[in-house]
Design a protein around this motif. Structure first.
Motif, mmCIF file in Angstrom:
data_model
loop_
_atom_site.group_PDB
_atom_site.id
_atom_site.type_symbol
_atom_site.label_atom_id
_atom_site.label_comp_id
_atom_site.label_asym_id
_atom_site.label_seq_id
_atom_site.Cartn_x
_atom_site.Cartn_y
_atom_site.Cartn_z
ATOM 1 N N ARG A 1 0.909 -1.184 0.040
ATOM 2 C CA ARG A 1 -0.034 -0.031 -0.039
ATOM 3 C C ARG A 1 0.903 1.160 -0.040
ATOM 4 O O ARG A 1 1.640 1.306 0.913
ATOM 5 C CB ARG A 1 -0.801 0.056 1.308
ATOM 6 C CG ARG A 1 -1.757 1.319 1.631
ATOM 7 C CD ARG A 1 -2.446 0.979 2.472
ATOM 8 N NE ARG A 1 -3.391 2.434 2.833
ATOM 9 C CZ ARG A 1 -3.693 2.853 4.197
ATOM 10 N NH1 ARG A 1 -3.408 2.123 5.231
ATOM 11 N NH2 ARG A 1 -4.109 4.184 4.328
ATOM 12 N N VAL A 2 0.799 2.161 -0.744
ATOM 13 C CA VAL A 2 1.559 3.265 -1.289
ATOM 14 C C VAL A 2 1.004 4.617 -1.201
ATOM 15 O O VAL A 2 -0.187 4.831 -1.870
ATOM 16 C CB VAL A 2 2.512 2.956 -2.459
ATOM 17 C CG1 VAL A 2 3.677 4.027 -2.548
ATOM 18 C CG2 VAL A 2 2.830 1.765 -2.739
ATOM 19 N N SER A 3 1.321 5.621 -0.419
ATOM 20 C CA SER A 3 1.195 6.907 -0.488
ATOM 21 C C SER A 3 2.192 7.786 -0.803
ATOM 22 O O SER A 3 3.393 7.459 -0.732
ATOM 23 C CB SER A 3 0.663 7.458 1.113
ATOM 24 O OG SER A 3 -0.205 6.888 1.355
ATOM 25 N N LEU A 4 2.072 8.719 -1.999
ATOM 26 C CA LEU A 4 3.083 9.572 -2.432
ATOM 27 C C LEU A 4 2.754 10.960 -2.254
ATOM 28 O O LEU A 4 1.680 11.521 -2.501
ATOM 29 C CB LEU A 4 2.926 9.069 -4.121
ATOM 30 C CG LEU A 4 3.805 9.996 -4.859
ATOM 31 C CD1 LEU A 4 5.500 9.704 -4.592
ATOM 32 C CD2 LEU A 4 3.666 9.664 -6.421
ATOM 33 N N VAL A 5 3.733 11.791 -1.633
ATOM 34 C CA VAL A 5 3.934 13.126 -1.651
ATOM 35 C C VAL A 5 4.780 13.645 -2.682
ATOM 36 O O VAL A 5 5.778 13.271 -2.826
ATOM 37 C CB VAL A 5 4.016 13.455 -0.263
ATOM 38 C CG1 VAL A 5 4.243 15.032 -0.248
ATOM 39 C CG2 VAL A 5 2.939 12.906 0.874
ATOM 40 N N GLY A 6 4.334 14.793 -3.664
ATOM 41 C CA GLY A 6 5.287 15.285 -4.652
ATOM 42 C C GLY A 6 4.763 16.507 -4.968
ATOM 43 O O GLY A 6 3.572 17.074 -4.603
ATOM 44 N N VAL A 7 5.538 17.514 -5.879
ATOM 45 C CA VAL A 7 4.963 18.644 -6.140
ATOM 46 C C VAL A 7 4.660 18.694 -7.922
ATOM 47 O O VAL A 7 5.611 18.141 -8.576
ATOM 48 C CB VAL A 7 5.917 19.816 -5.967
ATOM 49 C CG1 VAL A 7 5.531 21.022 -6.610
ATOM 50 C CG2 VAL A 7 6.056 19.927 -4.652
ATOM 51 N N VAL A 8 3.423 18.799 -8.358
ATOM 52 C CA VAL A 8 3.230 18.881 -9.818
ATOM 53 C C VAL A 8 2.705 20.242 -9.992
ATOM 54 O O VAL A 8 2.269 21.145 -9.347
ATOM 55 C CB VAL A 8 2.185 17.993 -10.126
ATOM 56 C CG1 VAL A 8 2.439 16.433 -9.902
ATOM 57 C CG2 VAL A 8 0.770 18.189 -9.312
ATOM 58 N N GLU B 1 -2.552 1.943 -10.507
ATOM 59 C CA GLU B 1 -1.635 1.145 -10.091
ATOM 60 C C GLU B 1 -1.877 1.021 -8.481
ATOM 61 O O GLU B 1 -1.194 -0.043 -7.733
ATOM 62 C CB GLU B 1 -0.261 0.916 -10.269
ATOM 63 C CG GLU B 1 0.154 0.932 -11.755
ATOM 64 C CD GLU B 1 -0.190 -0.379 -12.232
ATOM 65 O OE1 GLU B 1 -0.074 -1.318 -11.703
ATOM 66 O OE2 GLU B 1 -0.323 -0.382 -13.646
ATOM 67 N N GLY B 2 -2.969 1.872 -8.000
ATOM 68 C CA GLY B 2 -3.028 1.537 -6.400
ATOM 69 C C GLY B 2 -2.552 2.548 -5.756
ATOM 70 O O GLY B 2 -2.584 2.628 -4.552
ATOM 71 N N VAL B 3 -1.739 3.452 -6.147
ATOM 72 C CA VAL B 3 -0.931 4.497 -5.513
ATOM 73 C C VAL B 3 -2.035 5.639 -4.947
ATOM 74 O O VAL B 3 -2.740 6.324 -5.899
ATOM 75 C CB VAL B 3 0.428 4.984 -6.011
ATOM 76 C CG1 VAL B 3 1.002 6.186 -5.538
ATOM 77 C CG2 VAL B 3 1.224 4.053 -6.684
ATOM 78 N N ASP B 4 -1.701 5.921 -3.941
ATOM 79 C CA ASP B 4 -2.771 6.995 -3.042
ATOM 80 C C ASP B 4 -1.824 8.507 -3.312
ATOM 81 O O ASP B 4 -0.961 8.625 -2.574
ATOM 82 C CB ASP B 4 -2.896 6.746 -1.890
ATOM 83 C CG ASP B 4 -4.084 7.775 -1.150
ATOM 84 O OD1 ASP B 4 -4.609 8.461 -1.915
ATOM 85 O OD2 ASP B 4 -3.988 7.544 0.371
ATOM 86 N N CYS B 5 -2.215 9.218 -4.055
ATOM 87 C CA CYS B 5 -1.545 10.318 -4.458
ATOM 88 C C CYS B 5 -1.874 11.870 -3.627
ATOM 89 O O CYS B 5 -3.038 11.914 -3.544
ATOM 90 C CB CYS B 5 -1.632 10.948 -5.990
ATOM 91 S SG CYS B 5 -1.133 9.709 -7.257
ATOM 92 N N HIS B 6 -0.776 12.166 -2.910
ATOM 93 C CA HIS B 6 -1.135 13.459 -2.249
ATOM 94 C C HIS B 6 -0.160 14.674 -2.832
ATOM 95 O O HIS B 6 0.828 15.137 -2.139
ATOM 96 C CB HIS B 6 -0.737 13.229 -0.742
ATOM 97 C CG HIS B 6 -1.659 12.178 -0.080
ATOM 98 N ND1 HIS B 6 -2.590 12.337 0.776
ATOM 99 C CD2 HIS B 6 -1.490 10.854 -0.059
ATOM 100 C CE1 HIS B 6 -3.115 11.190 1.083
ATOM 101 N NE2 HIS B 6 -2.433 10.351 0.470
ATOM 102 N N PHE B 7 -0.451 15.234 -3.952
ATOM 103 C CA PHE B 7 0.031 15.998 -4.607
ATOM 104 C C PHE B 7 -0.012 17.582 -4.245
ATOM 105 O O PHE B 7 -1.235 17.989 -3.716
ATOM 106 C CB PHE B 7 -0.003 16.067 -5.974
ATOM 107 C CG PHE B 7 0.503 14.596 -7.017
ATOM 108 C CD1 PHE B 7 1.314 14.192 -6.456
ATOM 109 C CD2 PHE B 7 -0.271 14.322 -7.998
ATOM 110 C CE1 PHE B 7 1.882 12.954 -7.016
ATOM 111 C CE2 PHE B 7 0.325 13.157 -8.792
ATOM 112 C CZ PHE B 7 1.281 12.587 -8.098
#
Length: 475
Positions: A66-73, A89-95
């Motif tokens: 289970r993956v959460s992703l934090v980044g800048v877009v 692919e099931g990645v939970d994005c926190h952009f």
């Protein structure tokens, strides 16, 4: 930790870092431009893949984490394309959206598996104004994760990584850093830092040999309070320098290097997932090395799933030149056998529940030549062919049972719906299929015949089938 214990499904890992979109334009080249001495590429397909920290997140998701992703877009279409690809692919994005910046995009023009040019679209702020928003998202997520990866591509997202590592330590969450730049003091207090040799030497100076790497690495690890330092050295393998442990080195697992794009992302993804499971750096490094060896043999930014990693580790545990082997290792064994004049027979199938019909068929196939290969569909491939309730037995279980059948010399695996790619890779002398097939309808027949081989159709023994066994067991 053995491969049968690989289970990441109850793990939650946070990835923080510089996300980007890897875009590929694929097409053929057949002429030179009249405008300039350059090739003209007729673009036939466009492919978008998550890159940078997003590729680390994708790699973890492929493992079943289970993956959460934090980044800048940016506020643009490329950000939307990136999020769609990740969510699929099931990645939970926190952009964090930066209105003044575009989503970092790398466009590659590829023809006949060769990259002709790369075009980068990006702008940077010296002091990223989104730092506070990133910190807040990370703090919110740390309470529910088993580990955090900081994937630094020096694009600005991790400008305040020291604070983020401190938050991870306060939450008792191990942190794994894929670093960039000439100042590693910003990673003070991380659990493990993973530079490649070029990045490492940029910090400590040129290293003459392994002993030099070890000495300078230990000094660096102690200076910044890391539990471990992992230096990846390309064709020279990896060196792990763990606190209060002897140095641990591994030769590279790569058999053939086709494209190193994303290899570092794969290493840190597998490293983190395995450590979150086993709590042992040596296990994590071992698995990461094997995963890197796999992905550098693929074109473009590649990933590895848990089942393929399982199969590679299972095959590697067999020190013999026979039995279960990875496709790459098997290719070399076939080459040597054919040089010795031995005829190689190939067949394939799911072999979910091995029954007397299978055994009779395998014996008939072996009688046609000197060495018999059985290629087995992976679990994902079986599900696509047979439905969600199959297979009954997982890939490693099925390969272990087949290995015990005396007529079989080698067992390997393939993930595609058909065995065409592995047949092309191995090019056996005799291709065998069971059932009511014509030679022309057998997958891979054309390739084998073109290379001077034969194709044989054998009859299955009546009265046996995996489906009937399952139905009888459920009745």
């Amino acid at each position: 930790m053995t491969s049968s214990h690989l289970n990441f499904k109850n793990k939650h890992i946070l990835v923080v870092g510089d996300v980007m979109l890897d875009r590929y334009w694929h097409g053929g080249t057949s002429r030179i431009s009249p405008e300039a001495p350059v090739q003209v590429v007729k673009v036939s397909s466009v492919e978008d893949r998550p890159g940078g920290a997003a590729n680390v997140a994708l790699g973890l998701a492929k493992l079943g984490v289970r993956v959460s992703l934090v980044g800048v877009v940016g506020n643009d279409e490329n950000a939307a394309a990136l999020e769609v690809a990740l969510k699929k692919e099931g990645v939970d994005c926190h952009f964090v959206v930066a209105e003044s910046l575009p989503t970092i995009t790398k466009l590659r023009v590829v023809s006949r598996h060769q990259q002709l040019i790369r075009l980068d679209f990006e702008e940077r702020e010296d002091s990223l104004s989104q730092n506070q928003a990133i910190e807040e998202k990370v703090e919110q997520l740390l309470g529910d994760v088993n580990a955090v990866v900081f994937s630094d591509y020096a694009k600005g997202c991790l400008a305040d990584v020291t604070t983020l590592i401190a938050h991870a330590n306060a939450a008792d969450v191990p942190s794994f850093v894929d670093p960039k730049g000439s100042d590693f003091s910003i990673y003070q207090g991380a659990t493990l830092v993973k530079p490649n040799l070029v990045e490492f030497e940029a910090i400590v100076g040129e290293c003459r040999d392994s002993k030099d790497i070890e000495q300078k690495g230990v000094e660096l690890r102690e200076r910044y309070g890391w539990q471990a330092l992992l230096v990846t050295r390309g064709e020279d393998g990896l060196m792990l320098l763990e606190k209060n442990k002897a140095p641990f080195s591994l030769a590279t697992a790569a058999k053939e290097v086709f494209d190193v794009t994303g290899a570092g992302d794969t290493v840190v993804a597998v490293l983190t997932a395995v450590f979150a499971t086993s709590k042992r750096f040596s296990d994590a490094v071992d698995y990461a090395n094997q995963a890197a060896g796999y992905v550098v043999g693929k074109l473009g930014t590649a990933s590895i799933d848990a089942q393929t990693l399982d199969a590679i580790m299972f095959a590697r545990s067999h020190s013999s030149n026979f039995g279960v082997l990875s496709p790459d290792d098997l290719k070399e064994q076939i080459r040597m056998a054919q040089l010795n004049g031995e005829k190689i027979v190939f067949t394939n199938g799911c072999f979910d529940i091995l029954h007397p019909g299978h055994v009779a068929y395998i014996k008939q196939a072996k009688a046609l030549g000197d060495r018999l290969i059985v290629a087995v569909n992976t679990d994902a491939s079986v599900k696509r062919l047979k439905g969600e309730k199959r297979p009954v037995n997982d890939l490693v279980h099925r390969m272990a049972v087949l290995e015990g059948v005396g007529a079989i010399d080698w067992v390997t695996w393939f993930d595609e719906d058909t065995p065409l790619e592995i047949i092309k890779m191995l090019t056996p002398d005799i291709l065998v299929k069971g059932g009511d097939y014509t030679v022309a309808s057998i997958v891979g027949a054309e390739h084998v015949i073109e290379h001077g081989g034969e194709v044989k159709v054998l009859s299955f023994v009546d009265g046996y089938s995996t489906t009937s066994i399952i139905e009888k067991a459920n009745s």
